[in-house]
Design a protein around this motif. Structure first.
Motif: not given
Length: 361
Positions: A203-206, A215-221, A356-361
């Motif tokens: 979700v952070a990448i997307m 509404g809030v910044e989502i950071e990668s884990d 679902q989310l291409p190119r996440i790594c």
């Protein structure tokens, strides 16, 4: 066709008669993005093209890393490539991913990473400041993970043939005596534990790629999990399976273990820790958090008699503070993952077809 127009012979279809693979690979004579998504299409590509071409007992295990014996030592060996876009995102960068992803693949065999190789594939025209920033992030992540970048390579491709920077890392590490962690060891009765909240990385990448705001910044884990695995092994060396649920998310990881071991997995949807910001984002985007990628979480299959102690050790570590039991291995429905829903019903949690989310790594 207009009257009098010359007949046009149809293009010759590719000859796929010799292929033994099921759909959807048979429907795709050319590579599509889904073949790199870590789901069913990726599995078919590996099982029907790469594995037969390469052969070998070690490759057949299809683990996150291969465990091999060399000079009297047991080594784990893994390699991975990183093509994430954007190069920098909340919580990390392609440099962090390149280190942590390979370190984590080794840790899923119980090994503590020792050395990495690093290959930079640079696009002509990329700013040197960007390359420097990536290299510095990679070096810092290696120091945090306690691993040394021992060798590397650099290639440059023409402008328009890359996304600035691609990376490849390979790693080796020692597997402690008495440790045998692999997908085939899952057995009915094993307790399934996830180390924390899922879905943050994808979700952070997307959010940054598409300019979405929730509404809030989502950071990668994004994080190296070697220390967490060490804490778990200190409780018991008899961890049956470890898996980091990256591409394809938690659903793909559970399905891969179920298929490899020939067991069923019964899980509770309500027990899976999904942070509110991920749940809200997935609701807006029409995504299922179970299939969203993670880069700093693991899922463990642990003998029932050791599960409570392992869970306590995980929760005592910063990277496992949110660990939770989400299910168990069962003899029923072998090779399948079934979830109890919040409404009391059940549903099959299958492998994602593509991603679902291409190119996440």
């Amino acid at each position: 066709m207009p009257a009098g127009a010359p007949a046009v012979a149809p293009a010759a279809a590719p000859d796929l008669s010799g292929w033994s693979c099921p759909l959807p690979l048979r429907d795709h004579p050319r590579v599509v993005m889904g073949h790199g998504g870590g789901g069913a299409m990726s599995a078919e590509l590996v099982e029907n093209i790469f594995a037969p071409a390469f052969g070998g007992r070690l490759l057949a295990g299809l683990g996150d890393s291969a465990v091999l014996e060399l000079g009297g030592a047991r080594l784990a060996f893994s390699t991975d490539s990183y093509v994430v876009r954007p190069l920098f995102f909340p919580g990390g960068s392609i440099g962090d991913l390149a280190v942590n992803g390979t370190v984590n693949d080794l840790a899923m065999s119980g090994a503590r990473a020792a050395y990495l190789s690093c290959g930079f594939i640079l696009e002509e025209g990329v700013e040197m400041a960007v390359v420097d920033r990536v290299a510095r992030a990679l070096g810092a992540a290696a120091r945090v993970a306690g691993v040394e970048v021992a060798t590397g390579d650099t290639k440059v491709v023409e402008a328009g043939h890359g996304d600035g920077v691609y990376l490849n890392t390979a790693g080796i590490g020692l597997v402690p005596a008495g440790v045998d962690i692999r997908p085939q060891r899952a057995v009915p009765g094993d307790v399934v534990i996830v180390s924390g909240e899922i879905g943050l990385h994808g979700v952070a990448i997307m959010s940054v790629r598409e300019g979405l705001e929730f509404g809030v910044e989502i950071e990668s884990d994004c994080a190296a999990l070697g220390g967490l695995v060490d804490a778990m092994l200190a409780v018991t060396p008899d961890l049956h399976v470890l898996r980091d649920p990256t591409r394809g998310g938690l659903a793909a990881a559970l399905n891969e273990v179920a298929a490899a071991a020939g067991v069923g997995v019964l899980m509770s949807e309500r027990a899976v820790p999904v942070p509110p910001q991920v749940a809200n984002a997935c609701a807006v985007l029409g995504l299922d958090p179970m299939y969203v990628a993670n880069e700093g979480k693991l899922v463990a299959f642990v003998p029932r008699e050791r599960a409570e102690a392992v869970l306590a050790a995980m929760r005592a570590h910063p990277l496992g503070a949110g660990a939770a039991v989400i299910g168990e291995c069962v003899a029923e429905h072998p090779g399948m993952v079934v979830a109890r829903t919040a409404l009391g019903g059940t549903r099959v949690v299958d492998l994602p077809m593509g991603e679902q989310l291409p190119r996440i790594c």
